[in-house]
Design an enzyme around this catalytic site. Structure first.
Site, PDB file in Angstrom:
ATOM      1  N   HIS A 211       6.975  -4.987  11.522  1.00 20.95           N
ATOM      2  CA  HIS A 211       6.315  -3.675  11.547  1.00 20.95           C
ATOM      3  C   HIS A 211       5.909  -3.366  12.988  1.00 20.95           C
ATOM      4  O   HIS A 211       4.755  -3.037  13.299  1.00 20.95           O
ATOM      5  CB  HIS A 211       5.100  -3.674  10.623  1.00 20.95           C
ATOM      6  CG  HIS A 211       4.559  -2.300  10.313  1.00 20.95           C
ATOM      7  ND1 HIS A 211       3.687  -1.650  11.150  1.00 20.95           N
ATOM      8  CD2 HIS A 211       4.762  -1.463   9.271  1.00 20.95           C
ATOM      9  CE1 HIS A 211       3.361  -0.478  10.636  1.00 20.95           C
ATOM     10  NE2 HIS A 211       4.022  -0.331   9.484  1.00 20.95           N
TER      11      HIS A 211
ATOM     12  N   HIS B  91       1.240   3.975   2.092  1.00 24.25           N
ATOM     13  CA  HIS B  91       1.752   4.731   3.234  1.00 24.25           C
ATOM     14  C   HIS B  91       3.244   4.980   3.033  1.00 24.25           C
ATOM     15  O   HIS B  91       3.972   4.114   2.534  1.00 24.25           O
ATOM     16  CB  HIS B  91       1.514   3.962   4.537  1.00 24.25           C
ATOM     17  CG  HIS B  91       0.245   4.357   5.228  1.00 24.25           C
ATOM     18  ND1 HIS B  91      -0.504   3.460   5.953  1.00 24.25           N
ATOM     19  CD2 HIS B  91      -0.401   5.552   5.330  1.00 24.25           C
ATOM     20  CE1 HIS B  91      -1.561   4.078   6.465  1.00 24.25           C
ATOM     21  NE2 HIS B  91      -1.514   5.347   6.106  1.00 24.25           N
TER      22      HIS B  91
ATOM     23  N   HIS C 155      -7.147  -2.230   5.877  1.00 29.06           N
ATOM     24  CA  HIS C 155      -6.319  -1.108   6.348  1.00 29.06           C
ATOM     25  C   HIS C 155      -7.003   0.226   6.049  1.00 29.06           C
ATOM     26  O   HIS C 155      -6.356   1.224   5.745  1.00 29.06           O
ATOM     27  CB  HIS C 155      -4.943  -1.185   5.680  1.00 29.06           C
ATOM     28  CG  HIS C 155      -3.859  -0.427   6.386  1.00 29.06           C
ATOM     29  ND1 HIS C 155      -3.676  -0.461   7.751  1.00 29.06           N
ATOM     30  CD2 HIS C 155      -2.886   0.403   5.908  1.00 29.06           C
ATOM     31  CE1 HIS C 155      -2.645   0.288   8.081  1.00 29.06           C
ATOM     32  NE2 HIS C 155      -2.159   0.839   6.983  1.00 29.06           N
TER      33      HIS C 155
ATOM     34  N   HIS D  74       0.870  -1.171   0.000  1.00 30.49           N
ATOM     35  CA  HIS D  74       0.000   0.000   0.000  1.00 30.49           C
ATOM     36  C   HIS D  74       0.909   1.223   0.000  1.00 30.49           C
ATOM     37  O   HIS D  74       2.132   1.099   0.042  1.00 30.49           O
ATOM     38  CB  HIS D  74      -0.949  -0.006   1.202  1.00 30.49           C
ATOM     39  CG  HIS D  74      -0.268   0.106   2.531  1.00 30.49           C
ATOM     40  ND1 HIS D  74       0.504  -0.898   3.064  1.00 30.49           N
ATOM     41  CD2 HIS D  74      -0.241   1.126   3.446  1.00 30.49           C
ATOM     42  CE1 HIS D  74       0.981  -0.520   4.239  1.00 30.49           C
ATOM     43  NE2 HIS D  74       0.548   0.708   4.495  1.00 30.49           N
TER      44      HIS D  74
ATOM     45  N   ASP E 101       0.194  -4.153   5.999  1.00 23.64           N
ATOM     46  CA  ASP E 101      -0.457  -3.505   7.147  1.00 23.64           C
ATOM     47  C   ASP E 101      -1.941  -3.849   7.118  1.00 23.64           C
ATOM     48  O   ASP E 101      -2.617  -3.658   6.093  1.00 23.64           O
ATOM     49  CB  ASP E 101      -0.287  -1.992   7.078  1.00 23.64           C
ATOM     50  CG  ASP E 101       1.077  -1.542   7.549  1.00 23.64           C
ATOM     51  OD1 ASP E 101       1.944  -2.406   7.746  1.00 23.64           O
ATOM     52  OD2 ASP E 101       1.284  -0.323   7.686  1.00 23.64           O
TER      53      ASP E 101
ATOM     54  N   ASP F 127       5.898   4.975   4.804  1.00 20.18           N
ATOM     55  CA  ASP F 127       6.951   4.107   5.326  1.00 20.18           C
ATOM     56  C   ASP F 127       7.153   2.851   4.483  1.00 20.18           C
ATOM     57  O   ASP F 127       8.175   2.175   4.622  1.00 20.18           O
ATOM     58  CB  ASP F 127       6.666   3.735   6.790  1.00 20.18           C
ATOM     59  CG  ASP F 127       5.311   3.096   7.003  1.00 20.18           C
ATOM     60  OD1 ASP F 127       4.325   3.622   6.460  1.00 20.18           O
ATOM     61  OD2 ASP F 127       5.228   2.083   7.727  1.00 20.18           O
ATOM     62  N   HIS F 128       6.222   2.551   3.590  1.00 21.71           N
ATOM     63  CA  HIS F 128       6.337   1.358   2.746  1.00 21.71           C
ATOM     64  C   HIS F 128       6.894   1.663   1.365  1.00 21.71           C
ATOM     65  O   HIS F 128       7.271   0.730   0.639  1.00 21.71           O
ATOM     66  CB  HIS F 128       4.973   0.674   2.624  1.00 21.71           C
ATOM     67  CG  HIS F 128       4.501   0.085   3.916  1.00 21.71           C
ATOM     68  ND1 HIS F 128       4.546  -1.269   4.184  1.00 21.71           N
ATOM     69  CD2 HIS F 128       3.987   0.675   5.031  1.00 21.71           C
ATOM     70  CE1 HIS F 128       4.081  -1.483   5.410  1.00 21.71           C
ATOM     71  NE2 HIS F 128       3.741  -0.317   5.941  1.00 21.71           N
TER      72      HIS F 128
END
Length: 355
Positions: A306, A114, A208, A112, A231, A116-117
């Site tokens: 995570h 976000h 999510h 996805h 996530d 941080d990914h």
């Protein structure tokens, strides 16, 4: 006594000689040269043999700053075929330090969008290109992946031109540098994912919200498998898709520990941080719930990643695991560098740490 005096005197002379050598510029240059020769001779790290499936944790952290954990990232090796799942901050530096042959990465899976990914997707592009990648690098992701890839392509365009001008097209051809966006779609299409040669990759819709769609992935190779949650809140769909998997790599957030942080930040008059801490538990999975999902899936090994919040020591780790042992025993707390190897035709999961 005389022998002891001579021994002490000899030891002192040796120490002084070593100290003198350390601070001698000529000796320093020689030592650096020897270290360079040794480092240059190190071989690439082999992650899997032709009949093995392996999982390397290249980032076990979260958006919270953690000096010991990179952002979310995993590498799956199906024999000699390497696939990256997410690209968190610091993950590429880890892979370089572990001497993973990055030119073997033939695809990137984004669970996805976000930050941080996807934070190091540009560095994935750069480092695989510099390492010798021979063609565009496919990046598989949900609807919107084209926008994300286009952004990194624009951001790295000047860098690409500089490096080609400096090193030459024979070494760094701009024609093979780009990322190639491949949309999985809203519901998850296996048709666009790499298959064949004993490999099957299956996307898994997870929970999510408001990030919709968000995916996990299951990698089947020969008779072994790895399932990666991405996530997600607790997901029965994920439990079903992970049935009989060898390894379930599942995200985990401790609501109890995050709740303590929320209260602490309220007391410290940090309302913005407190609000974030109050918001995040509802779209993540607790360690206990992840253990329940692993049991429902009949997973051989559960690996928690995570990790939220940051776990700076053994005390925090034990608090994070509170209640998990009542559900199942076979649970591993991921650390950067964890490598799990699964040979074909066995139930074996070998574990070692890269450093």
């Amino acid at each position: 006594m005389a022998k002891l005096k001579y021994a002490l005197a000899g030891g002192t002379i040796l120490v002084l000689a070593i100290v003198a050598a350390v601070f001698n510029p000529t000796a320093n240059v020689w030592l650096f040269r020897q270290a360079s020769l040794q480092a240059a001779g190190w071989k690439d790290t082999e992650l899997a043999k032709p009949n093995e499936l392996s999982l390397l944790v290249c980032g076990s952290g979260s958006p919270l700053p953690d000096p010991t954990r990179a952002g979310p990232c995993a590498l799956v090796a199906a024999g000699d075929r390497y696939f990256l799942i997410d690209a968190g901050l610091g993950s590429m530096r880890n892979l370089r330090m572990w001497r993973v042959p990055l030119e073997k990465i033939e695809g990137v899976f984004i669970t996805h969008f976000h930050s941080d990914h996807i934070a190091e997707l540009g560095e994935v592009r750069l480092q695989t290109w510099i390492s010798g990648r021979k063609s565009h690098l496919p990046v598989y992701g949900p609807t919107g992946i084209q926008q994300v890839v286009d952004g990194f392509e624009n951001a790295y365009a000047l860098d690409t031109s500089y490096r080609t001008a400096h090193h030459g097209e024979a070494l760094l051809s701009p024609d093979v540098a780009p990322l190639l966006a491949v949309e999985i779609g809203e519901t998850g299409s296996e048709a666009v994912l790499p298959q064949g040669g004993g490999l099957r990759v299956k996307p898994i819709l997870v929970e999510h919200h408001p990030v919709d769609p968000a995916f996990g992935f299951r990698f089947n190779f020969m008779d072994r498998s790895v399932t990666i949650s991405g996530d997600t809140a607790r997901s029965d769909h994920l439990a079903e898709a992970a049935k009989n998997t060898d390894i379930l790599l599942h995200e985990a957030l401790s609501p109890e520990l995050v709740g303590m942080l929320e209260k602490a930040t309220e007391v410290s008059n940090r309302p913005r941080v407190a609000k974030v801490m109050s918001d995040i538990p509802d779209y993540h999975t607790s360690p206990v719930a992840a253990a329940e999902i692993a049991n429902e899936a009949n997973a051989r090994l559960l690996v928690l990643t995570h990790l939220v919040p940051v776990l700076p020591n053994g005390i925090a780790e034990r608090a994070f695991f509170y209640g998990v042992s009542d559900i199942r025993d076979d649970v591993h707390l991921a650390r950067d560098g964890d490598l799990f190897v699964m040979p074909e035709g066995t139930d074996t999961i070998r574990h070692r740490e890269l450093d």
